[in-house]
Design a protein around this motif. Sequence first.
Motif, PDB file in Angstrom:
ATOM      1  N   TYR A  45      -1.966   3.951  -4.532  1.00  0.00           N
ATOM      2  CA  TYR A  45      -2.839   4.998  -4.016  1.00  0.00           C
ATOM      3  C   TYR A  45      -4.139   4.325  -3.576  1.00  0.00           C
ATOM      4  O   TYR A  45      -4.458   3.227  -4.020  1.00  0.00           O
ATOM      5  N   ARG A  46      -4.849   5.004  -2.689  1.00  0.00           N
ATOM      6  CA  ARG A  46      -6.011   4.363  -2.041  1.00  0.00           C
ATOM      7  C   ARG A  46      -7.022   3.826  -3.049  1.00  0.00           C
ATOM      8  O   ARG A  46      -7.620   2.783  -2.841  1.00  0.00           O
ATOM      9  N   GLN A  47      -7.193   4.574  -4.139  1.00  0.00           N
ATOM     10  CA  GLN A  47      -8.192   4.147  -5.114  1.00  0.00           C
ATOM     11  C   GLN A  47      -7.849   2.759  -5.678  1.00  0.00           C
ATOM     12  O   GLN A  47      -8.725   1.992  -6.062  1.00  0.00           O
ATOM     13  N   MET A  73       0.824  -1.210   0.000  1.00  0.00           N
ATOM     14  CA  MET A  73       0.000   0.000   0.000  1.00  0.00           C
ATOM     15  C   MET A  73       0.858   1.261   0.000  1.00  0.00           C
ATOM     16  O   MET A  73       0.397   2.324  -0.386  1.00  0.00           O
ATOM     17  N   GLU A  77      -5.606  -4.046   4.347  1.00  0.00           N
ATOM     18  CA  GLU A  77      -4.552  -3.365   3.592  1.00  0.00           C
ATOM     19  C   GLU A  77      -3.279  -3.400   4.407  1.00  0.00           C
ATOM     20  O   GLU A  77      -3.328  -3.300   5.636  1.00  0.00           O
ATOM     21  N   GLU A 110       2.180  -0.829   8.009  1.00  0.00           N
ATOM     22  CA  GLU A 110       0.719  -0.656   7.988  1.00  0.00           C
ATOM     23  C   GLU A 110       0.044  -2.034   7.939  1.00  0.00           C
ATOM     24  O   GLU A 110       0.499  -2.930   7.219  1.00  0.00           O
ATOM     25  N   ARG A 122      -6.934   0.229  -4.195  1.00  0.00           N
ATOM     26  CA  ARG A 122      -7.526  -0.809  -3.347  1.00  0.00           C
ATOM     27  C   ARG A 122      -8.886  -1.211  -3.921  1.00  0.00           C
ATOM     28  O   ARG A 122      -9.192  -2.386  -4.068  1.00  0.00           O
ATOM     29  N   ASN A 123      -9.684  -0.185  -4.258  1.00  0.00           N
ATOM     30  CA  ASN A 123     -11.017  -0.463  -4.782  1.00  0.00           C
ATOM     31  C   ASN A 123     -10.939  -1.138  -6.140  1.00  0.00           C
ATOM     32  O   ASN A 123     -11.694  -2.047  -6.452  1.00  0.00           O
TER      33      ASN A 123
END
Length: 177
Positions: free
Chosen positions: A119-121, A115, A147, A154, A123-124
């Motif tokens: 970038y966070r997106q 991670m 994650e 993390e 993940r989706n």
Amino acid sequence: MCLCLGPQGSGKTLLLKRLQNQEIIDITSNPTPTVGINLAKIKLNDEPYTEITVREVGGSMAPIWKNYFNGTSEIMYVVDTSNLCQIAAAGTMLYGILADPLLKRARILLVLTKMDVSYRQMRNEALLMLQMARLKKELGREITVLEASAMTGEGAEEIIEWLRGKKKAKSNANKSA
Ligand SMILES: Nc1nc2c(ncn2[C@@H]2O[C@H](COP(=O)(O)OP(=O)(O)OP(=O)(O)O)[C@@H](O)[C@H]2O)c(=O)[nH]1
Ligand SMILES: [Mg+2]
């Protein structure tokens, strides 16, 4: 036994190292691909006898992963979130695992790792590409998604918490038996 699987280079070895040694991790030395298996003893808390052994089977061994299914009560499936090109193949491998009768009762943890370089997106996107929503519905069984990053640490606590859940479940089962 908890089995740690996932495509080649998805980050299993480094993640297990991080779970073993949460404080110190030498990020300058790259792990070499696991040819065969790698056993990692992970401490669940500070008390004695609270270690569990996780068995990683290298991604290059995917064709014979099933030889290790017998006696497996947990699957930790590690996916490289930064490498969406690999995700479709990762999904196909995961479906194969979930369809195996020997793992019908196994608890499943999906780890979206790296991670720190995603970038966070992503993940989706990864979950969409793995068709996770459909899979959960069709399978009718729980798949925990976490994650993580072996680089930053993390998610390490959450993964250990999930592994601890196993201990609890086992001792409860023993009590009721
Ligand atoms: N940025 C970043 N790199 C990572 C992370 N985890 C692993 N890597 C890198 O990814 C590469 C592969 O990591 P490994 O842990 O060897 O992957 P593996 O899943 O054990 O691979 P096989 O044993 O071949 O199945 C290495 O160069 C690691 O340094 C992470 O969380 N973040
Ligand atoms: Mg490895």
